[in-house]
Design a protein around this motif. Sequence first.
Motif, PDB file in Angstrom:
ATOM      1  N   PRO A  65      46.219  29.093  42.573  1.00 54.51           N
ATOM      2  CA  PRO A  65      45.284  29.993  43.249  1.00 54.51           C
ATOM      3  C   PRO A  65      45.930  31.371  43.375  1.00 54.51           C
ATOM      4  O   PRO A  65      47.139  31.488  43.585  1.00 54.51           O
ATOM      5  CB  PRO A  65      45.097  29.367  44.631  1.00 54.51           C
ATOM      6  N   ALA A  66      45.123  32.392  43.223  1.00 49.04           N
ATOM      7  CA  ALA A  66      45.600  33.768  43.356  1.00 49.04           C
ATOM      8  C   ALA A  66      44.618  34.523  44.262  1.00 49.04           C
ATOM      9  O   ALA A  66      43.646  33.947  44.736  1.00 49.04           O
ATOM     10  CB  ALA A  66      45.709  34.420  41.986  1.00 49.04           C
ATOM     11  N   ASP A  67      44.877  35.801  44.475  1.00 50.93           N
ATOM     12  CA  ASP A  67      44.057  36.593  45.398  1.00 50.93           C
ATOM     13  C   ASP A  67      42.562  36.504  45.100  1.00 50.93           C
ATOM     14  O   ASP A  67      41.768  36.320  46.002  1.00 50.93           O
ATOM     15  CB  ASP A  67      44.496  38.056  45.389  1.00 50.93           C
ATOM     16  N   ALA A  71      34.131  25.174  38.431  1.00 48.58           N
ATOM     17  CA  ALA A  71      33.638  24.385  39.559  1.00 48.58           C
ATOM     18  C   ALA A  71      33.776  25.159  40.867  1.00 48.58           C
ATOM     19  O   ALA A  71      32.982  24.976  41.791  1.00 48.58           O
ATOM     20  CB  ALA A  71      34.379  23.054  39.643  1.00 48.58           C
ATOM     21  N   SER A  72      34.764  26.037  40.937  1.00 50.25           N
ATOM     22  CA  SER A  72      34.977  26.875  42.119  1.00 50.25           C
ATOM     23  C   SER A  72      34.320  28.245  41.980  1.00 50.25           C
ATOM     24  O   SER A  72      34.420  29.071  42.893  1.00 50.25           O
ATOM     25  CB  SER A  72      36.476  27.081  42.359  1.00 50.25           C
ATOM     26  N   GLN A  73      33.704  28.487  40.822  1.00 53.64           N
ATOM     27  CA  GLN A  73      33.100  29.797  40.523  1.00 53.64           C
ATOM     28  C   GLN A  73      34.111  30.931  40.700  1.00 53.64           C
ATOM     29  O   GLN A  73      33.798  31.969  41.274  1.00 53.64           O
ATOM     30  CB  GLN A  73      31.851  30.031  41.383  1.00 53.64           C
ATOM     31  N   MET A  74      35.322  30.695  40.161  1.00 50.11           N
ATOM     32  CA  MET A  74      36.390  31.683  40.290  1.00 50.11           C
ATOM     33  C   MET A  74      36.885  32.096  38.907  1.00 50.11           C
ATOM     34  O   MET A  74      36.947  31.267  37.992  1.00 50.11           O
ATOM     35  CB  MET A  74      37.562  31.092  41.072  1.00 50.11           C
ATOM     36  N   PRO A  75      37.272  33.360  38.739  1.00 53.57           N
ATOM     37  CA  PRO A  75      37.840  33.799  37.465  1.00 53.57           C
ATOM     38  C   PRO A  75      39.270  33.303  37.293  1.00 53.57           C
ATOM     39  O   PRO A  75      39.924  32.896  38.257  1.00 53.57           O
ATOM     40  CB  PRO A  75      37.814  35.325  37.569  1.00 53.57           C
ATOM     41  N   VAL A  76      39.733  33.360  36.055  1.00 51.06           N
ATOM     42  CA  VAL A  76      41.117  33.010  35.721  1.00 51.06           C
ATOM     43  C   VAL A  76      41.751  34.237  35.069  1.00 51.06           C
ATOM     44  O   VAL A  76      41.168  34.832  34.162  1.00 51.06           O
ATOM     45  CB  VAL A  76      41.188  31.810  34.752  1.00 51.06           C
ATOM     46  N   SER A  77      42.934  34.604  35.523  1.00 48.91           N
ATOM     47  CA  SER A  77      43.674  35.729  34.954  1.00 48.91           C
ATOM     48  C   SER A  77      44.974  35.229  34.347  1.00 48.91           C
ATOM     49  O   SER A  77      45.513  34.201  34.762  1.00 48.91           O
ATOM     50  CB  SER A  77      43.988  36.761  36.040  1.00 48.91           C
TER      51      SER A  77
END
Length: 131
Positions: free
Chosen positions: A46-48, A81-87
């Motif tokens: 997990p990130a900001d 599934a978390s609707q989060m981007p990946v960097s």
Amino acid sequence: MKASLEAVGRFDPERARERLRKSFYPDHTAFIVVDGQRIGFYTFRPADEGFQLDHLYVHPSCQSRGIGSEVIRHLLSLADASQMPVSLNALRDSASNRFYQRHGFVQTAEDEWDIYYTRTPGVSGAQAGGA
């Protein structure tokens, strides 16, 4: 990883150790195991503003067999599934840049050593223009 850095004329043992030290998160690092053998690892945390893929390494003898693609699809499904981007960042001039672009990552920045990418939730390689 040494071979990739040597291939682009950028292997510096101290820099490589320091980069790994700064981005090593034991609680978010997992081995890639095939037929009972450790053939690589990844660090996905997990990130900001989403998730950060700090490492995805498959031993050269096991590359080009779809293993990295299988791992990245799994990690991207978790992010979706978390609707989060990946960097992530990839070494400039490395073949890994094409790999990440095929999986829907879009360049957001670059510096002397690396190209930085982000992949938004639900974007497949085909949607991003990848193959």
